[in-house]
Write an enzyme that holds these catalytic residues in place. Structure first.
Site, short mmCIF file in Angstrom:
data_model
loop_
_atom_site.label_atom_id
_atom_site.label_comp_id
_atom_site.label_asym_id
_atom_site.label_seq_id
_atom_site.Cartn_x
_atom_site.Cartn_y
_atom_site.Cartn_z
N ARG A 95 30.70 26.69 63.84
CA ARG A 95 31.27 25.72 64.79
C ARG A 95 31.33 24.36 64.12
NH1 ARG A 95 34.12 27.12 68.61
NH2 ARG A 95 33.76 25.13 69.63
N LEU A 97 30.86 20.52 64.30
CA LEU A 97 30.06 19.59 65.11
C LEU A 97 30.75 18.23 65.13
CD1 LEU A 97 26.64 20.73 63.68
CD2 LEU A 97 27.46 21.12 66.01
N ASN A 111 24.17 22.03 55.20
CA ASN A 111 25.01 23.20 55.40
C ASN A 111 25.14 23.97 54.09
OD1 ASN A 111 27.04 24.89 56.71
ND2 ASN A 111 28.59 23.76 55.55
N SER A 140 27.49 26.00 47.56
CA SER A 140 26.99 24.63 47.57
C SER A 140 26.14 24.40 48.81
CB SER A 140 28.15 23.62 47.65
OG SER A 140 29.14 23.89 46.68
N LEU A 148 34.62 17.36 57.35
CA LEU A 148 34.28 18.78 57.33
C LEU A 148 34.11 19.33 55.90
CD1 LEU A 148 33.93 21.38 59.05
CD2 LEU A 148 36.37 21.79 58.69
C1 GAR Z 1 27.47 32.33 54.23
O1 GAR Z 1 28.16 32.85 53.12
C2 GAR Z 1 27.75 30.86 54.37
O2 GAR Z 1 27.98 30.21 53.16
C3 GAR Z 1 29.00 30.88 55.21
O3 GAR Z 1 28.79 31.90 56.14
C4 GAR Z 1 28.00 32.92 55.53
C5 GAR Z 1 26.90 33.29 56.49
O4 GAR Z 1 26.20 34.43 56.03
N1 GAR Z 1 29.22 29.63 55.85
C6 GAR Z 1 30.41 29.09 56.00
O5 GAR Z 1 31.44 29.62 55.64
C7 GAR Z 1 30.41 27.73 56.67
N2 GAR Z 1 31.63 27.06 56.46
P1 GAR Z 1 24.82 34.85 56.69
O6 GAR Z 1 25.06 34.84 58.21
O7 GAR Z 1 24.55 36.22 56.18
O8 GAR Z 1 23.79 33.85 56.30
#
Ligand code: GAR
Length: 214
Positions: A95, A97, A111, A140, A148
């Site tokens: 989401r 924020l 993040n 990262s 964002l």
């Molecule tokens: C991860 O790869 C994270 O980097 C990505 O979601 C995945 C969650 O995996 N986040 C994003 O794309 C945020 N923009 P997980 O639920 O197994 O931790």
């Protein structure tokens, strides 16, 4: 810090493998942190079960129950404030924020993102890396700002892209490095080693600069 350990709120939307890596690091005593709560905007997120198995309080706050983003953000902030945390960790929280929420926790939200930022902000990073023909990819951790996926990067790790890779294999490889760099970054925060000055991150007083990454 509110205690000898950094108190964390971990926000998730799905599988929660990064949450698991944080739980494991805390339990092994590798980082001076403890998770006060896990919050998901998705009731079916598997990460909620991981938290429950680790006896961590869980909450579901569904964005679908709010008529606008601000009301959701306010409810989320109220929930988080009840746990009195030092750091909010977005671990696969899908989401966006709002600026007011982010300002309220300035330099206290991080993040994990599946790309070598500033490349590939947003979604579908693995497929985009493949279509661009990139030879390296990675993950990262950054401080969250209103821009964002554009807040200052704290750390990143790269992997080679092989000709046989698919979006799925890249996702698995990136996950593996995410599970290292996210707990490591939380450890730096917990040990008070990170500073943000004028939008730049310093670790042990040394500037971290990934802005020219190509
Ligand atoms: C991860 O790869 C994270 O980097 C990505 O979601 C995945 C969650 O995996 N986040 C994003 O794309 C945020 N923009 P997980 O639920 O197994 O931790």
């Amino acid at each position: 810090m509110t205690g000898s350990k950094a108190a964390l709120a971990v926000l998730i939307s799905g599988h929660g493998s990064n949450l698991q890596a944080i739980i494991d690091s805390c339990n092994k005593g590798e980082i001076a942190a403890s998770i006060r709560c896990v919050i998901s905007n998705e009731a079916k997120a598997y990460g909620l079960q991981r938290a429950q198995q680790a006896n961590i309080p869980t909450n579901v706050l569904s964005h679908t129950e709010f008529s606008d983003r601000k009301l959701f953000d306010d409810a989320l902030a109220n929930l988080i404030d009840g746990y009195n945390v030092d750091l909010i960790v977005l671990a696969g929280f899908m989401r966006i924020l709002g600026a007011d929420f982010i300002k309220r926790y300035e330099h206290r939200i991080i993040n994990i993102h599946p790309s070598l930022l500033p490349k590939y902000k947003g979604l579908d990073t693995h497929a985009r890396v493949l279509s661009a023909g990139d030879k390296i990819h990675g993950a990262s951790v950054h401080f969250v700002t209103a821009d964002l996926d554009g807040g200052p990067v704290i750390t990143q790790e790269s992997i080679p892209v092989e000709s046989s890779d698919t979006a799925e294999t890249l996702q698995q490889k990136v996950h593996r490095i995410e599970h290292e760099i996210l707990p490591r970054t939380i450890g730096w925060f917990a040990d008070n080693r990170l500073r943000v000055v004028d939008g730049k991150v310093f670790l042990d007083g040394k500037l971290i600069d990934y802005t020219n990454h190509s």
